[in-house]
Design a protein around this motif. Structure first.
Motif, PDB file in Angstrom:
ATOM      1  N   ILE A   1       0.863  -1.185   0.000  1.00  0.00           N
ATOM      2  CA  ILE A   1       0.000   0.000   0.000  1.00  0.00           C
ATOM      3  C   ILE A   1       0.895   1.228   0.000  1.00  0.00           C
ATOM      4  O   ILE A   1       1.689   1.431   0.915  1.00  0.00           O
ATOM      5  CB  ILE A   1      -0.934   0.020   1.224  1.00  0.00           C
ATOM      6  CG1 ILE A   1      -1.788  -1.252   1.260  1.00  0.00           C
ATOM      7  CG2 ILE A   1      -1.811   1.265   1.208  1.00  0.00           C
ATOM      8  CD1 ILE A   1      -2.617  -1.413   2.513  1.00  0.00           C
TER       9      ILE A   1
ATOM     10  N   ILE B   1      -2.684   0.435  -4.206  1.00  0.00           N
ATOM     11  CA  ILE B   1      -2.366  -0.946  -3.846  1.00  0.00           C
ATOM     12  C   ILE B   1      -1.751  -1.650  -5.056  1.00  0.00           C
ATOM     13  O   ILE B   1      -2.276  -1.576  -6.170  1.00  0.00           O
ATOM     14  CB  ILE B   1      -3.620  -1.701  -3.373  1.00  0.00           C
ATOM     15  CG1 ILE B   1      -4.241  -0.969  -2.176  1.00  0.00           C
ATOM     16  CG2 ILE B   1      -3.285  -3.138  -3.017  1.00  0.00           C
ATOM     17  CD1 ILE B   1      -5.555  -1.541  -1.728  1.00  0.00           C
TER      18      ILE B   1
ATOM     19  N   CYS C   1      -9.367   0.065  -5.479  1.00  0.00           N
ATOM     20  CA  CYS C   1      -8.694   1.248  -4.937  1.00  0.00           C
ATOM     21  C   CYS C   1      -8.798   2.427  -5.907  1.00  0.00           C
ATOM     22  O   CYS C   1      -8.263   2.386  -7.014  1.00  0.00           O
ATOM     23  CB  CYS C   1      -7.231   0.940  -4.641  1.00  0.00           C
ATOM     24  SG  CYS C   1      -6.362   2.354  -3.927  1.00  0.00           S
TER      25      CYS C   1
ATOM     26  N   GLU D   1      -7.398   5.265  -5.852  1.00  0.00           N
ATOM     27  CA  GLU D   1      -6.148   6.020  -6.017  1.00  0.00           C
ATOM     28  C   GLU D   1      -5.008   5.173  -6.564  1.00  0.00           C
ATOM     29  O   GLU D   1      -3.863   5.645  -6.622  1.00  0.00           O
ATOM     30  CB  GLU D   1      -5.737   6.622  -4.672  1.00  0.00           C
ATOM     31  CG  GLU D   1      -6.785   7.522  -4.041  1.00  0.00           C
ATOM     32  CD  GLU D   1      -7.140   8.707  -4.931  1.00  0.00           C
ATOM     33  OE1 GLU D   1      -6.224   9.251  -5.590  1.00  0.00           O
ATOM     34  OE2 GLU D   1      -8.317   9.079  -4.957  1.00  0.00           O
ATOM     35  N   ASP D   2      -5.274   3.922  -6.929  1.00  0.00           N
ATOM     36  CA  ASP D   2      -4.235   2.988  -7.383  1.00  0.00           C
ATOM     37  C   ASP D   2      -3.071   2.920  -6.394  1.00  0.00           C
ATOM     38  O   ASP D   2      -1.896   2.880  -6.774  1.00  0.00           O
ATOM     39  CB  ASP D   2      -3.710   3.372  -8.779  1.00  0.00           C
ATOM     40  CG  ASP D   2      -4.753   3.179  -9.842  1.00  0.00           C
ATOM     41  OD1 ASP D   2      -5.546   2.223  -9.756  1.00  0.00           O
ATOM     42  OD2 ASP D   2      -4.800   4.002 -10.789  1.00  0.00           O
TER      43      ASP D   2
ATOM     44  N   CYS E   1      -2.590   6.579  -0.709  1.00  0.00           N
ATOM     45  CA  CYS E   1      -3.744   6.088   0.051  1.00  0.00           C
ATOM     46  C   CYS E   1      -4.481   7.238   0.742  1.00  0.00           C
ATOM     47  O   CYS E   1      -3.881   8.058   1.435  1.00  0.00           O
ATOM     48  CB  CYS E   1      -3.282   5.068   1.096  1.00  0.00           C
ATOM     49  SG  CYS E   1      -4.619   4.410   2.112  1.00  0.00           S
TER      50      CYS E   1
ATOM     51  N   CYS F   1      -8.905  -5.906  -3.980  1.00  0.00           N
ATOM     52  CA  CYS F   1      -8.425  -4.684  -3.318  1.00  0.00           C
ATOM     53  C   CYS F   1      -7.698  -3.775  -4.315  1.00  0.00           C
ATOM     54  O   CYS F   1      -7.858  -2.553  -4.291  1.00  0.00           O
ATOM     55  CB  CYS F   1      -7.525  -5.025  -2.143  1.00  0.00           C
ATOM     56  SG  CYS F   1      -6.090  -6.045  -2.554  1.00  0.00           S
TER      57      CYS F   1
ATOM     58  N   ARG G   1      -7.112   6.514   2.733  1.00  0.00           N
ATOM     59  CA  ARG G   1      -7.735   5.848   3.876  1.00  0.00           C
ATOM     60  C   ARG G   1      -9.251   5.735   3.727  1.00  0.00           C
ATOM     61  O   ARG G   1     -10.010   5.860   4.682  1.00  0.00           O
ATOM     62  CB  ARG G   1      -7.352   6.534   5.182  1.00  0.00           C
ATOM     63  CG  ARG G   1      -5.870   6.382   5.497  1.00  0.00           C
ATOM     64  CD  ARG G   1      -5.330   7.594   6.234  1.00  0.00           C
ATOM     65  NE  ARG G   1      -3.906   7.526   6.515  1.00  0.00           N
ATOM     66  CZ  ARG G   1      -2.947   7.843   5.665  1.00  0.00           C
ATOM     67  NH1 ARG G   1      -3.243   8.180   4.436  1.00  0.00           N
ATOM     68  NH2 ARG G   1      -1.681   7.789   6.005  1.00  0.00           N
ATOM     69  N   CYS G   2      -9.668   5.460   2.501  1.00  0.00           N
ATOM     70  CA  CYS G   2     -11.096   5.361   2.202  1.00  0.00           C
ATOM     71  C   CYS G   2     -11.708   4.050   2.696  1.00  0.00           C
ATOM     72  O   CYS G   2     -12.925   3.919   2.774  1.00  0.00           O
ATOM     73  CB  CYS G   2     -11.341   5.513   0.701  1.00  0.00           C
ATOM     74  SG  CYS G   2     -10.716   4.133  -0.300  1.00  0.00           S
ATOM     75  N   ARG G   3     -10.864   3.073   2.974  1.00  0.00           N
ATOM     76  CA  ARG G   3     -11.270   1.763   3.501  1.00  0.00           C
ATOM     77  C   ARG G   3     -11.956   0.851   2.487  1.00  0.00           C
ATOM     78  O   ARG G   3     -12.538  -0.156   2.849  1.00  0.00           O
ATOM     79  CB  ARG G   3     -12.153   1.919   4.735  1.00  0.00           C
ATOM     80  CG  ARG G   3     -11.494   2.684   5.834  1.00  0.00           C
ATOM     81  CD  ARG G   3     -12.385   2.797   7.032  1.00  0.00           C
ATOM     82  NE  ARG G   3     -11.746   3.646   8.023  1.00  0.00           N
ATOM     83  CZ  ARG G   3     -12.237   3.851   9.213  1.00  0.00           C
ATOM     84  NH1 ARG G   3     -13.360   3.286   9.570  1.00  0.00           N
ATOM     85  NH2 ARG G   3     -11.602   4.616  10.062  1.00  0.00           N
ATOM     86  N   GLU G   4     -11.911   1.207   1.219  1.00  0.00           N
ATOM     87  CA  GLU G   4     -12.519   0.355   0.190  1.00  0.00           C
ATOM     88  C   GLU G   4     -11.863  -1.022   0.169  1.00  0.00           C
ATOM     89  O   GLU G   4     -12.548  -2.034   0.000  1.00  0.00           O
ATOM     90  CB  GLU G   4     -12.408   1.013  -1.193  1.00  0.00           C
ATOM     91  CG  GLU G   4     -13.247   2.257  -1.362  1.00  0.00           C
ATOM     92  CD  GLU G   4     -14.730   1.967  -1.451  1.00  0.00           C
ATOM     93  OE1 GLU G   4     -15.116   0.873  -1.901  1.00  0.00           O
ATOM     94  OE2 GLU G   4     -15.503   2.848  -1.049  1.00  0.00           O
ATOM     95  N   CYS G   5     -10.557  -1.078   0.352  1.00  0.00           N
ATOM     96  CA  CYS G   5      -9.842  -2.360   0.348  1.00  0.00           C
ATOM     97  C   CYS G   5     -10.324  -3.256   1.490  1.00  0.00           C
ATOM     98  O   CYS G   5     -10.495  -4.470   1.310  1.00  0.00           O
ATOM     99  CB  CYS G   5      -8.338  -2.153   0.439  1.00  0.00           C
ATOM    100  SG  CYS G   5      -7.786  -1.138   1.841  1.00  0.00           S
TER     101      CYS G   5
END
Length: 91
Positions: A36, A86, A81, A83-84, A41, A77, A43-47
């Motif tokens: 990550i 990951i 994401c 924001e790419d 990141c 994940c 910190r949107c928590r989508e992953c």
């Protein structure tokens, strides 16, 4: 002679295939790491939400790939994401 009793039964071959598959996954996981990029990141928590095996944990509000051994390598994940941030790093 028509039959050879030393040949493995179908069940034995199936067990061998499952055992080999588990060993191969273990070796692959040792070489494959989810990374990550904390600069990207948000910190949107989508992953965390998309992961079917709950391999991510929040540590001080930051997602961490904490349970590597449970990872299915499905790449959900990575794909979700926004924001790419990951990626997968192989060793």
């Amino acid at each position: 002679m028509s039959g050879d009793c030393s040949r493995p039964l179908k069940e034995d071959r199936t067990y061998f295939a499952a055992d080999y598959s588990a060993k191969l996954k273990e070796e692959t996981q040792a070489m494959r790491n989810v990374k990550i990029d904390m600069e990207k990141c948000t910190r949107c928590r989508e992953c965390i939400e998309v992961c079917p095996e709950e391999v991510f944990e929040l540590v001080d509000g930051i997602p961490v790939h904490a349970h590597k051994e449970k990872c299915l390598e499905c790449d959900l994940c990575i794909n979700i994401c926004p924001e790419d941030a990951i990626s997968v790093v192989t060793q």
